[in-house]
Design a protein around this motif. Structure first.
Motif, mmCIF file in Angstrom:
data_model
loop_
_atom_site.group_PDB
_atom_site.id
_atom_site.type_symbol
_atom_site.label_atom_id
_atom_site.label_comp_id
_atom_site.label_asym_id
_atom_site.label_seq_id
_atom_site.Cartn_x
_atom_site.Cartn_y
_atom_site.Cartn_z
ATOM 1 N N THR A 187 0.805 -1.223 0.000
ATOM 2 C CA THR A 187 0.000 0.000 0.000
ATOM 3 C C THR A 187 0.838 1.274 0.000
ATOM 4 O O THR A 187 0.439 2.271 -0.598
ATOM 5 C CB THR A 187 -0.977 0.027 1.185
ATOM 6 N N TYR A 227 -0.947 0.113 -3.912
ATOM 7 C CA TYR A 227 -2.134 -0.690 -4.205
ATOM 8 C C TYR A 227 -3.359 0.002 -3.621
ATOM 9 O O TYR A 227 -3.384 0.350 -2.449
ATOM 10 C CB TYR A 227 -1.987 -2.088 -3.608
ATOM 11 N N LYS A 228 -4.368 0.169 -4.442
ATOM 12 C CA LYS A 228 -5.544 0.932 -4.025
ATOM 13 C C LYS A 228 -6.701 0.072 -3.526
ATOM 14 O O LYS A 228 -7.574 0.550 -2.831
ATOM 15 C CB LYS A 228 -6.013 1.802 -5.182
ATOM 16 N N THR A 229 -6.721 -1.208 -3.873
ATOM 17 C CA THR A 229 -7.859 -2.047 -3.499
ATOM 18 C C THR A 229 -7.662 -2.737 -2.154
ATOM 19 O O THR A 229 -8.569 -3.401 -1.681
ATOM 20 C CB THR A 229 -8.126 -3.120 -4.576
ATOM 21 N N THR A 270 -8.046 -2.326 1.064
ATOM 22 C CA THR A 270 -8.648 -1.425 2.040
ATOM 23 C C THR A 270 -9.230 -2.169 3.232
ATOM 24 O O THR A 270 -9.641 -1.554 4.199
ATOM 25 C CB THR A 270 -9.774 -0.599 1.376
ATOM 26 N N GLN A 327 -6.960 -11.422 -1.486
ATOM 27 C CA GLN A 327 -7.485 -10.239 -0.822
ATOM 28 C C GLN A 327 -9.009 -10.173 -0.904
ATOM 29 O O GLN A 327 -9.611 -10.758 -1.799
ATOM 30 C CB GLN A 327 -6.900 -8.957 -1.457
ATOM 31 N N TRP A 334 -10.996 -7.748 -1.842
ATOM 32 C CA TRP A 334 -11.512 -7.141 -3.069
ATOM 33 C C TRP A 334 -10.635 -7.444 -4.265
ATOM 34 O O TRP A 334 -10.827 -6.885 -5.333
ATOM 35 C CB TRP A 334 -11.647 -5.623 -2.904
ATOM 36 N N THR A 389 -7.342 -7.358 -6.713
ATOM 37 C CA THR A 389 -6.498 -6.239 -7.123
ATOM 38 C C THR A 389 -6.801 -5.908 -8.570
ATOM 39 O O THR A 389 -7.553 -6.620 -9.230
ATOM 40 C CB THR A 389 -5.000 -6.582 -6.904
ATOM 41 N N THR A 390 -6.231 -4.838 -9.050
ATOM 42 C CA THR A 390 -6.495 -4.418 -10.423
ATOM 43 C C THR A 390 -5.310 -4.767 -11.322
ATOM 44 O O THR A 390 -4.189 -4.943 -10.849
ATOM 45 C CB THR A 390 -6.736 -2.894 -10.499
ATOM 46 N N ASP A 409 -2.648 -2.062 -10.853
ATOM 47 C CA ASP A 409 -1.796 -2.236 -9.670
ATOM 48 C C ASP A 409 -0.803 -3.376 -9.868
ATOM 49 O O ASP A 409 0.363 -3.266 -9.490
ATOM 50 C CB ASP A 409 -2.641 -2.498 -8.420
#
Length: 192
Positions: A79, A84-86, A88, A104, A106, A108-109, A112
């Motif tokens: 992070t 990494y934005k997802t 959270t 994880q 959610w 990841t993208t 990312d």
């Protein structure tokens, strides 16, 4: 595996290319009295070198390394250094499975993941994901420009090179899980 515990382990000097890791289940991985994780081949070898673990995509060594580093340190690496934005979920920050194996809450993208892997080809320099380099209007004037982003050094050039070489093992190694890509006319590094 290779963006979180292996990269952080190299970055912190905990492992090298040929370090031995435990290829053993953790006693309470799935809950009290429930060992894990399972390896895809259903076997444990007791100990395994980093390069072989990555080449064969073995789960237990990655989880053992994440456990040694702590999931919280891996979360911070993902992070704070790799942005990494997802990630959270508070649960992800304390989960061996999420930080070592990519499970994880959610996910990841692609952006990312790409930004995470590109540091191994860019001498350890992180560049934020962008969808364009620059845009010109009909008169040739630059109206949007991402060319001035120098990036951030998040890993030494030496360690980025080591990770690049380690990530060629799944493609070119004799036990690699991505050998079907080895005949392409470019050098490939990756994780299957």
């Amino acid at each position: 595996k290779t963006i979180s515990p292996y990269a952080l382990g190299l970055n912190n000097g905990v492992i090298t290319y040929g370090s031995l890791l435990r290829d053993q289940p953790l006693p309470n991985y799935f809950g009290p009295g429930q060992p894990g994780p399972k390896n895809w081949n259903g076997k444990y070898t007791n100990y395994m070198c980093v390069d072989t673990a990555i080449e064969m995509s073995i789960n237990a060594p990655a989880v053992q390394l994440c456990n040694d580093l702590t999931p919280e340190a891996c979360y911070e690496w993902l992070t704070q250094s790799l942005h990494y934005k997802t990630l959270t979920s508070e649960e992800d920050a304390h989960s061996l499975s999420a930080m070592a194996l990519g499970t994880q809450t959610w996910g990841t993208t692609v952006a990312d993941m790409t930004a995470g892997y590109q540091i191994y080809a860019n001498g350890g320099v992180y560049h934020r994901p962008i969808s364009y380099w620059y845009v010109k209007d009909h008169n040739g004037n630059v109206i949007l420009d991402n060319r001035d982003d120098p990036g951030t050094q998040v890993m030494s050039q030496e360690n980025a090179t080591i990770m690049n070489k380690l990530l060629q093992r799944p493609i070119y190694g004799s036990q690699g899980t991505g050998g079907y890509l080895a005949d392409l006319p470019v050098t490939i590094y990756g994780k299957t």
